[in-house]
Structure formats: structure tokens, C-alpha cells
Write an enzyme that holds these catalytic residues in place. Structure first.
Site, PDB file in Angstrom:
ATOM      1  NE  ARG A 105      -3.018  -0.508   3.319  1.00 42.83           N
ATOM      2  CZ  ARG A 105      -3.938  -0.086   4.184  1.00 42.83           C
ATOM      3  NH1 ARG A 105      -5.173   0.159   3.767  1.00 42.83           N
ATOM      4  NH2 ARG A 105      -3.651   0.057   5.455  1.00 42.83           N
ATOM      5  CG  ASP A 106       3.738   4.433   1.204  1.00 46.92           C
ATOM      6  OD1 ASP A 106       3.383   5.154   0.247  1.00 46.92           O
ATOM      7  OD2 ASP A 106       4.461   4.846   2.128  1.00 46.92           O
ATOM      8  CG  LEU A 107       4.711  -1.156  -3.418  1.00 47.44           C
ATOM      9  CD1 LEU A 107       4.159  -2.086  -4.483  1.00 47.44           C
ATOM     10  CD2 LEU A 107       6.017  -1.700  -2.849  1.00 47.44           C
ATOM     11  CB  SER A 148       3.351   8.345  -1.769  1.00 45.86           C
ATOM     12  OG  SER A 148       3.839   7.849  -0.528  1.00 45.86           O
TER      13      SER A 148
END
Length: 280
Positions: A105-107, A148
Site C-alpha cells: 500500500r505504499d510502494l 503517496s
């Protein structure tokens, strides 16, 4: 003779950790325990707490961030084959995570770290930071706004019907796009602009310099950036894609200068934001 192994120690004072941050920390530890060991994922060796502090013992990586190392690489040579080799590693990690029904969920590029200072073309790369990771039991089982700007999937921003593992494939598609062009596909003048571009899902295909890219490369990035998550390529499908299995070419990519300019703009913007924050 045994070689010395170094570990990184992350220390947090409990008095500085808010209740929701404590919950996120313990979820991160739980997920890291499920993940275990993988060649391309940062390993959490141990989690310890006492009455005053939390301690995380993590694998120590000295090579820095992936995109910084690409910019700094000698000779200015970066090819499709180099980009493919990088994607093989991170897609191996993501396929492993999704096999365990874990969504990162935050690559984003900052979470792709090199093990050591080997040349970027030979270096081993690891995915880091599982602060937003969670178990995803179904295609729409996840809720909550996270990720992001520029990398987060549109279905996360819509906050309508939930989302699942495909959000990571969108983020990885963005990263692949940048690896091939040096230009972010959803890069606005502000975070709000980037998020608006993502919700619309339209990216500029002309900056691809299509004549310089192989058809398999264009095919993979297009299928990873498919707007409908149900039709988006899965991690397993991407990992088996021909471009990651030998069809990448030796054609030089115009990545380094584009990356250098973009990273400089991002650092300048962060510096301005930090200055404004400290003067309020």
C-alpha cells in the site's frame, strides 16, 4: 572465518508514540512476521519493548535509494535490460507478498533500497517500509486512504467500494514508467494536482519516446496502469511477462537526466515546504 553481520536498530520512546501510531507499529511487526525472509524484502529480525521504549532490529542496507543510485551511476548508460533486471527483483518480492495476501500500500522509489554499494546494474534491491501494509483477504476488503501522491491507485482515492491487492500493481506500474522514461506519469505542480491526475487515470504516452522502447515494455506498463483494478495485471502475471523473461532490449534509455531534474525539483519543493512549516 565468519564475516561480521551488521543490523540496523530503530528505537522509539513510548512517550512520543501516539495511540494510533502504536497500533500501526504493532500491525507492521505482525505483517513483517508473516512475511518472514525473502531475498528482495527488508528483514525484520526482532521486535523488543520494555516499559519505556520500542526496538526494531532490521537488516542493515548500505546502498541507498534505487533512483539516487541510477542518477549517480557512472557512464550514463541505462538500458531496458537494466530496468528489467530491477523489475524482476521487486516483482519477485511483490509476487511473494501477494501470495501471502499482503498488500504493501505504499510502494514508491524511496522504499526501494540497495543492499550495498555494488554498481546499480548488479546490485540486489529490497522493498522496505511496511507501515501501511495489511492483510487483504478479498478484492475489495481494504479501506482507508493511504499511499503517496503520484503512486497511489485511483480506487484508493475514490474511497467508494474498497480495494485490494491491485493497488500495489498500479504503484509498481508508475515506478516502471519512471524507470523507462525518468518522468513520473502523474506528476502535478502540487500533491493535489498529482492526485487529480491519478483519479482521472490519464497519463501522457508520448513522453515514452515510443521508438526507443520495445513492444513488450510498452505492453507491460500499459497493463499495470490499467484503470479498472479487476482488469489490471496481477503480480504473478507481471512476474511471468515476456519483458521480465528475456525480451528486454539493450537500447539506451533517456532516464538519468530526466530523473536528475525531477529529483532536484522534488527536493526543492520539500525544502520550501519545510521552510514554510518552520516559520509558521
Amino acid at each position: 572465518m565468519n564475516s561480521i553481520q551488521y543490523w540496523a536498530l530503530k528505537e522509539m520512546m513510548k512517550s512520543n508514540v501516539k495511540k494510533d501510531e502504536e497500533e500501526h507499529l504493532k500491525e507492521e511487526v505482525r505483517i513483517s512476521t508473516i512475511v518472514g525472509s525473502h531475498d528482495n524484502i527488508v528483514y525484520l529480525k526482532e521486535f523488543v519493548e520494555n516499559k519505556d521504549r520500542y526496538y526494531l532490529v532490521l537488516e542493515y542496507l548500505s546502498g541507498g535509494e534505487l533512483f539516487d543510485r541510477i542518477v549517480e551511476a557512472d557512464g550514463g548508460h541505462f538500458t531496458e535490460k537494466d530496468a528489467s533486471r530491477i523489475m524482476q527483483q521487486v516483482m519477485s518480492a511483490l509476487n511473494y507478498l501477494h501470495g501471502k495476501k499482503i498488500a504493501h500500500r505504499d510502494l514508491k522509489p524511496e522504499n526501494f533500497l540497495l543492499v550495498d554499494n555494488s554498481p546499480v546494474k548488479q546490485a540486489r534491491i529490497k522493498i522496505a517500509d511496511f507501515g501501511f501494509a495489511c492483510s487483504a483477504e478479498g478484492p475489495n476488503s481494504l479501506q482507508g486512504l493511504c499511499g503517496s501522491p503520484g503512486y497511489v491507485a485511483p480506487e484508493v482515492l475514490k474511497e467508494k467500494d474498497g480495494y485490494g491487492l491491485p493497488v500495489d500493481m498500479w504503484s509498481m506500474g508508475v515506478i516502471l514508467y519512471i524507470l523507462l522514461t525518468g518522468i513520473p506519469p502523474f506528476n502535478g505542480e502540487s500533491d493535489e494536482d498529482s492526485l487529480a491526475l491519478t483519479v482521472r487515470g490519464h497519463y501522457e504516452k508520448s513522453v515514452f519516446h515510443l521508438e526507443d522502447l520495445s513492444e513488450p515494455a510498452k505492453d507491460l506498463v500499459t497493463k499495470m496502469l490499467t484503470y479498472n483494478p479487476a482488469k489490471r495485471l496481477t503480480a504473478d502475471e507481471a512476474f511471468k511477462h515476456p519483458w521480465l523473461r528475456g525480451s528486454a532490449t539493450d537500447n539506451l534509455l533517456n532516464v538519468q537526466e530526466n530523473l536528475r531534474s525531477w529529483r532536484a525539483r522534488m527536493r526543492f519543493k520539500k525544502a520550501i515546504i519545510a521552510t514554510v512549516a518552520t516559520t509558521r
